[in-house]
Each structure stands twice: as C-alpha cells, then as structure tokens.
Design an enzyme around this catalytic site. Structure first.
Site, mmCIF file in Angstrom:
data_model
loop_
_atom_site.group_PDB
_atom_site.id
_atom_site.type_symbol
_atom_site.label_atom_id
_atom_site.label_comp_id
_atom_site.label_asym_id
_atom_site.label_seq_id
_atom_site.Cartn_x
_atom_site.Cartn_y
_atom_site.Cartn_z
ATOM 1 C CB SER A 266 3.631 6.838 -1.154
ATOM 2 O OG SER A 266 3.845 5.683 -1.911
ATOM 3 C CG HIS A 408 5.463 2.371 1.321
ATOM 4 N ND1 HIS A 408 6.347 3.240 0.719
ATOM 5 C CD2 HIS A 408 4.234 2.691 0.822
ATOM 6 C CE1 HIS A 408 5.686 4.032 -0.110
ATOM 7 N NE2 HIS A 408 4.414 3.715 -0.058
#
Ligand code: GTR
Length: 428
Positions: A266, A408
């Site tokens: 990320s 994610h």
C-alpha cells in the site's frame, strides 16, 4: 463486491459505478469513463530522440525520468547523513526453536543522542552457511506488531490510533503481533531468507504536521520551516530511510547486501518502488497493492486519483505534485516509468481483485508499459503477458505480476509468489 474507501471504510454499493464520497468529488470505478490519455514514452528523450540502446537509457533517459519523479512527484531527498550511527541493541540466537536469530539495530540519523533514529528488526536463518539474502520492508505500526515475539522492543514513538489497543497514539503490550498475517516470519526463515523491518513512523510519523517531526527538520537550511516545492515529502523520507537501512545491512556480515529485496504494501508499496527506483543497490523491488502514486497509472484517474490522494494525505508527495490534481495529463511522467526506473532489476507488482481503489488494471498496465525498457536492456521479452491475467495466475518474467483473489492486504499467497520470484532470479 466490496468497494474500498480510504480510512478503512467499506461500502457494498457495488451497483453504483460512480460513488459520491463525503466531501469529495465522485469516485469513478467505470472503465468506460476513464478520460482519454496518452502515456509519456519512457523510450523517447526530452529532446525527442528515440532511445535505442542501453547506454542512452542509462546516461540520458533514466536520469531524465528520475529527476522528473524527484521534482514533480515525490520530492528530492537530501544526501544521506555522513554521520549515520549504527548500534546493535540486542541479539538472540534461539528464536523459533533455534531456527532463527533475532537482531535489533538502531540507526541514528545524526550523532546527537536526540537525533531521530530508526530501529531495524532483523530475523536471519540460524543455520545459514554464509551471508543470506533478505527481504526488507517498512511496517505500519511498530516492529513489535509483525510477530508475537516478546523479545521485540515495543515501539515508544507515535503510532496511528486506527490500530486496536493503541492508547493515546502509543503502542501497548496488547499490540504485539497485531499484523502477523502480513509477515510470515517462519516461512521466510524456512526458505533460507532473512527479514528486515522498520516502523515507518521512526523515520517520519504518518500525519500531516507541516514536516516538523521526523527527519525533515534535520536538513532545513537556516530559516527554512518546511520542504520546498520540489523537496521530499513523507514517502521520499521513508524511501531515503530504507537506503540508510541498506547502509547498515552492508556492514552486517551475515547478510548478503547484494541480495536485498525491498518490499512494501500500500503506501509502503509506493515507498518500496520509489526506494528501488532511487537506489540501485536494491536487487529486487516488490510492490504489494501500491495503487495511486505507486504502481497504478495516474492518467486512468479511476479509484483513488491524484487529487484525492493529495487531499487526504497532503504530506506524502512533494508540493509540486498538487499541480496535477484533476490534471494528470500534464504530469511529465506516469507510473509505468517508475517501474521502468527499476530496470533491468527484477520487479514484482501485485494487485488484489477487491482492491479497486488501487486500480489493479492500472497496475498491470504500468508493468506492460514498463516492459519495452526491460526488453531493450535485456534483449529479450521481460513480461510474458499481453492481456491482464486471470486472478491467481501469476506472470513470471523479469517483471512479475499477479492479481490475487481477495482484498487489499498482504497474504501468505503474496509472500509465496515473492519468494518464488526471488528464488528464480537468484538461481536458488
Ligand atoms: C489509503 C490510501 C491508499 C493506500 C492505503 C494504505 O487510505 O488512499 O493510497 O496507501 O491507504 O496505505 O493502506
């Protein structure tokens, strides 16, 4: 299908392709609504000459692209401090029933006792016959969060309050091992690799304080109170910190510093690619779900956009990057060129099916559009995928890519691909 929003919010409004988020313009998730765009050509110089050989790439084009990323996107970093101090604080030889050794090392960015410092947590296979290759990555919540190992120092600095059991922005004993699923220490050790991790907040705490804390003030000129428009934001500071960590690894006899894979998830995936682009000592670069400002093409403006990221996180990029809010086409670079800066070293980009906020297709297209640079330098095909692969079908060239089923995150599936990729490129 879940749609991911920033700040850990989720909504199940899948039927809506345009979704209004509070306080912001609508978020587009529809491929049909992507604005028309043309990507800058990594193989044409600013003077308009086609790059046809490795020498021109190395001496002309690569430096051009690197300076553009420095000046327009992440911000230029200062030289590393000459007085970087290393201190081994702790070592233990009996972790994981004797399979691993643990070492904790302080890297201080100056010679004063109150200079900012970062702590490296290192696990190495105990029975290695020589220096070992390692994966190195920043973590989000303190080294103690990556493994339920009571020997890890509890981070004393500011940590984000979004993590469970953090009290008044301080880690508590109950936060130990909170992100173990993202860091499969034992599997890494069993495969003969070491792991090095550092809390990103040791280098620069992840909030917008006008660059008063962290490493930025160490480098202010007289009277300067914040970085200039082309100077480092927080992502550049984190990337710079990774290079300082590599300086320490070069002194550690049990580590093969020529085989350091820099990895991040990320915002820390954005950081890993930028670190690997800037510092060619990193042997392999791995970006996990890095999205906007990472591996995803900005010009697609789908999911998280430049404007959105600069608004939510005004400290991540340099001030100049804000010029490209709702104006991606005028940015002289796009993120396929960031991937290309890693060439010819192996690079791996991973996406996840539910991570539409990070634009998986844009991450794939960045790899595809970086491939001509790799092909030129290697003299052969570097990315054996013309179309986006199906979920869980990794593409394994000099450029690696996969689209994992799921959200994610970093999972053991992701790590398995990274270790297989490293094995292949190191010939293990
Ligand atoms: C989100 C942000 C992303 C990504 C992510 C993370 O809120 O919009 O760009 O970096 O945070 O780092 O977890």
């Amino acid at each position: 299908m879940l749609k991911r929003f920033p700040f850990g919010m989720f909504t199940g409004a899948a039927a809506l392709l345009l979704i209004a988020a509070p306080g912001f313009a609508q978020v587009n998730y529809d491929e049909a609504l992507i604005p028309s765009y043309q990507l800058p050509d990594p193989l044409t110089t600013l003077a308009g000459k086609k790059v046809a050989d490795a020498k021109t790439w190395r001496e002309v084009r690569r430096p051009e692209i690197l300076s553009q990323f420095e000046e327009q996107v992440y911000g230029r970093c200062p030289d590393k401090p000459k007085n970087l101090q290393f201190e081994v604080l702790e070592q233990a030889g009996d972790y994981l029933q004797g399979k691993a050794i643990r070492r904790q090392v302080m890297v201080r960015f100056g010679d004063r006792p109150d200079s900012p410092a970062m702590e490296l947590l290192i696990y190495l296979p105990a029975k290695a016959k020589g220096p070992v290759p390692v994966f190195m990555g920043l973590n989000f919540a303190g080294n103690h969060s990556i493994e339920a190992d009571p020997g890890i120092h509890l981070n004393p600095n500011w940590v984000p309050s979004r993590y469970a059991n953090v009290k008044d922005n301080k880690a508590t004993e109950a936060t130990r091992g909170a992100s173990t699923t993202r860091w499969p220490v034992e599997e890494i050790i069993d495969r003969g690799y070491g792991l090095v991790t550092i809390y990103n907040g040791d280098i620069d705490p992840d909030f917008n304080d006008g660059f008063q804390n962290g490493v930025h003030p160490l480098f202010y000129k007289k009277g300067q109170t914040r970085p200039a428009a082309d100077e480092w934001g927080t992502i550049s500071a984190w990337a710079w910190g990774l290079s300082c960590a590599l300086d320490y690894l070069e002194t550690d006899k049990q580590i093969d510093a020529a085989k350091v894979a820099v990895m991040g998830h990320s915002r820390l995936g954005k950081t890993a690619i930028w670190a690997g682009a800037r510092d060619e000592r990193f042997a392999i670069v791995i970006s996990n779900d890095s999205g906007c400002g990472g591996a995803a093409l900005s010009r697609r403006a789908i999911g998280e956009t430049v404007k959105r990221i600069n608004t939510s996180f005004p400290h991540w990029f340099c001030e100049n990057f804000k010029q490209y809010n709702d104006n991606e086409n005028s940015c002289p670079v796009d993120q396929h060129e960031l991937v290309a800066l890693v060439a010819p070293r192996p690079v791996y980009v991973a996406s996840a099916t539910e991570d539409t906020w990070a634009d998986p297709r844009g991450e794939f297209l960045a790899c595809k559009n970086a491939a001509p640079v790799y092909d030129l330098l290697l003299g052969k095909e570097s990315f054996p995928a013309k179309e986006m692969p199906a979920a869980d079908q990794p593409v394994r060239g000099r450029i690696g890519y996969h689209l994992r089923t799921g959200k994610h995150d970093v999972t053991s599936y992701d790590w398995k691909q990274y270790m297989d990729f490293a094995d292949k490129h190191y010939g293990r």
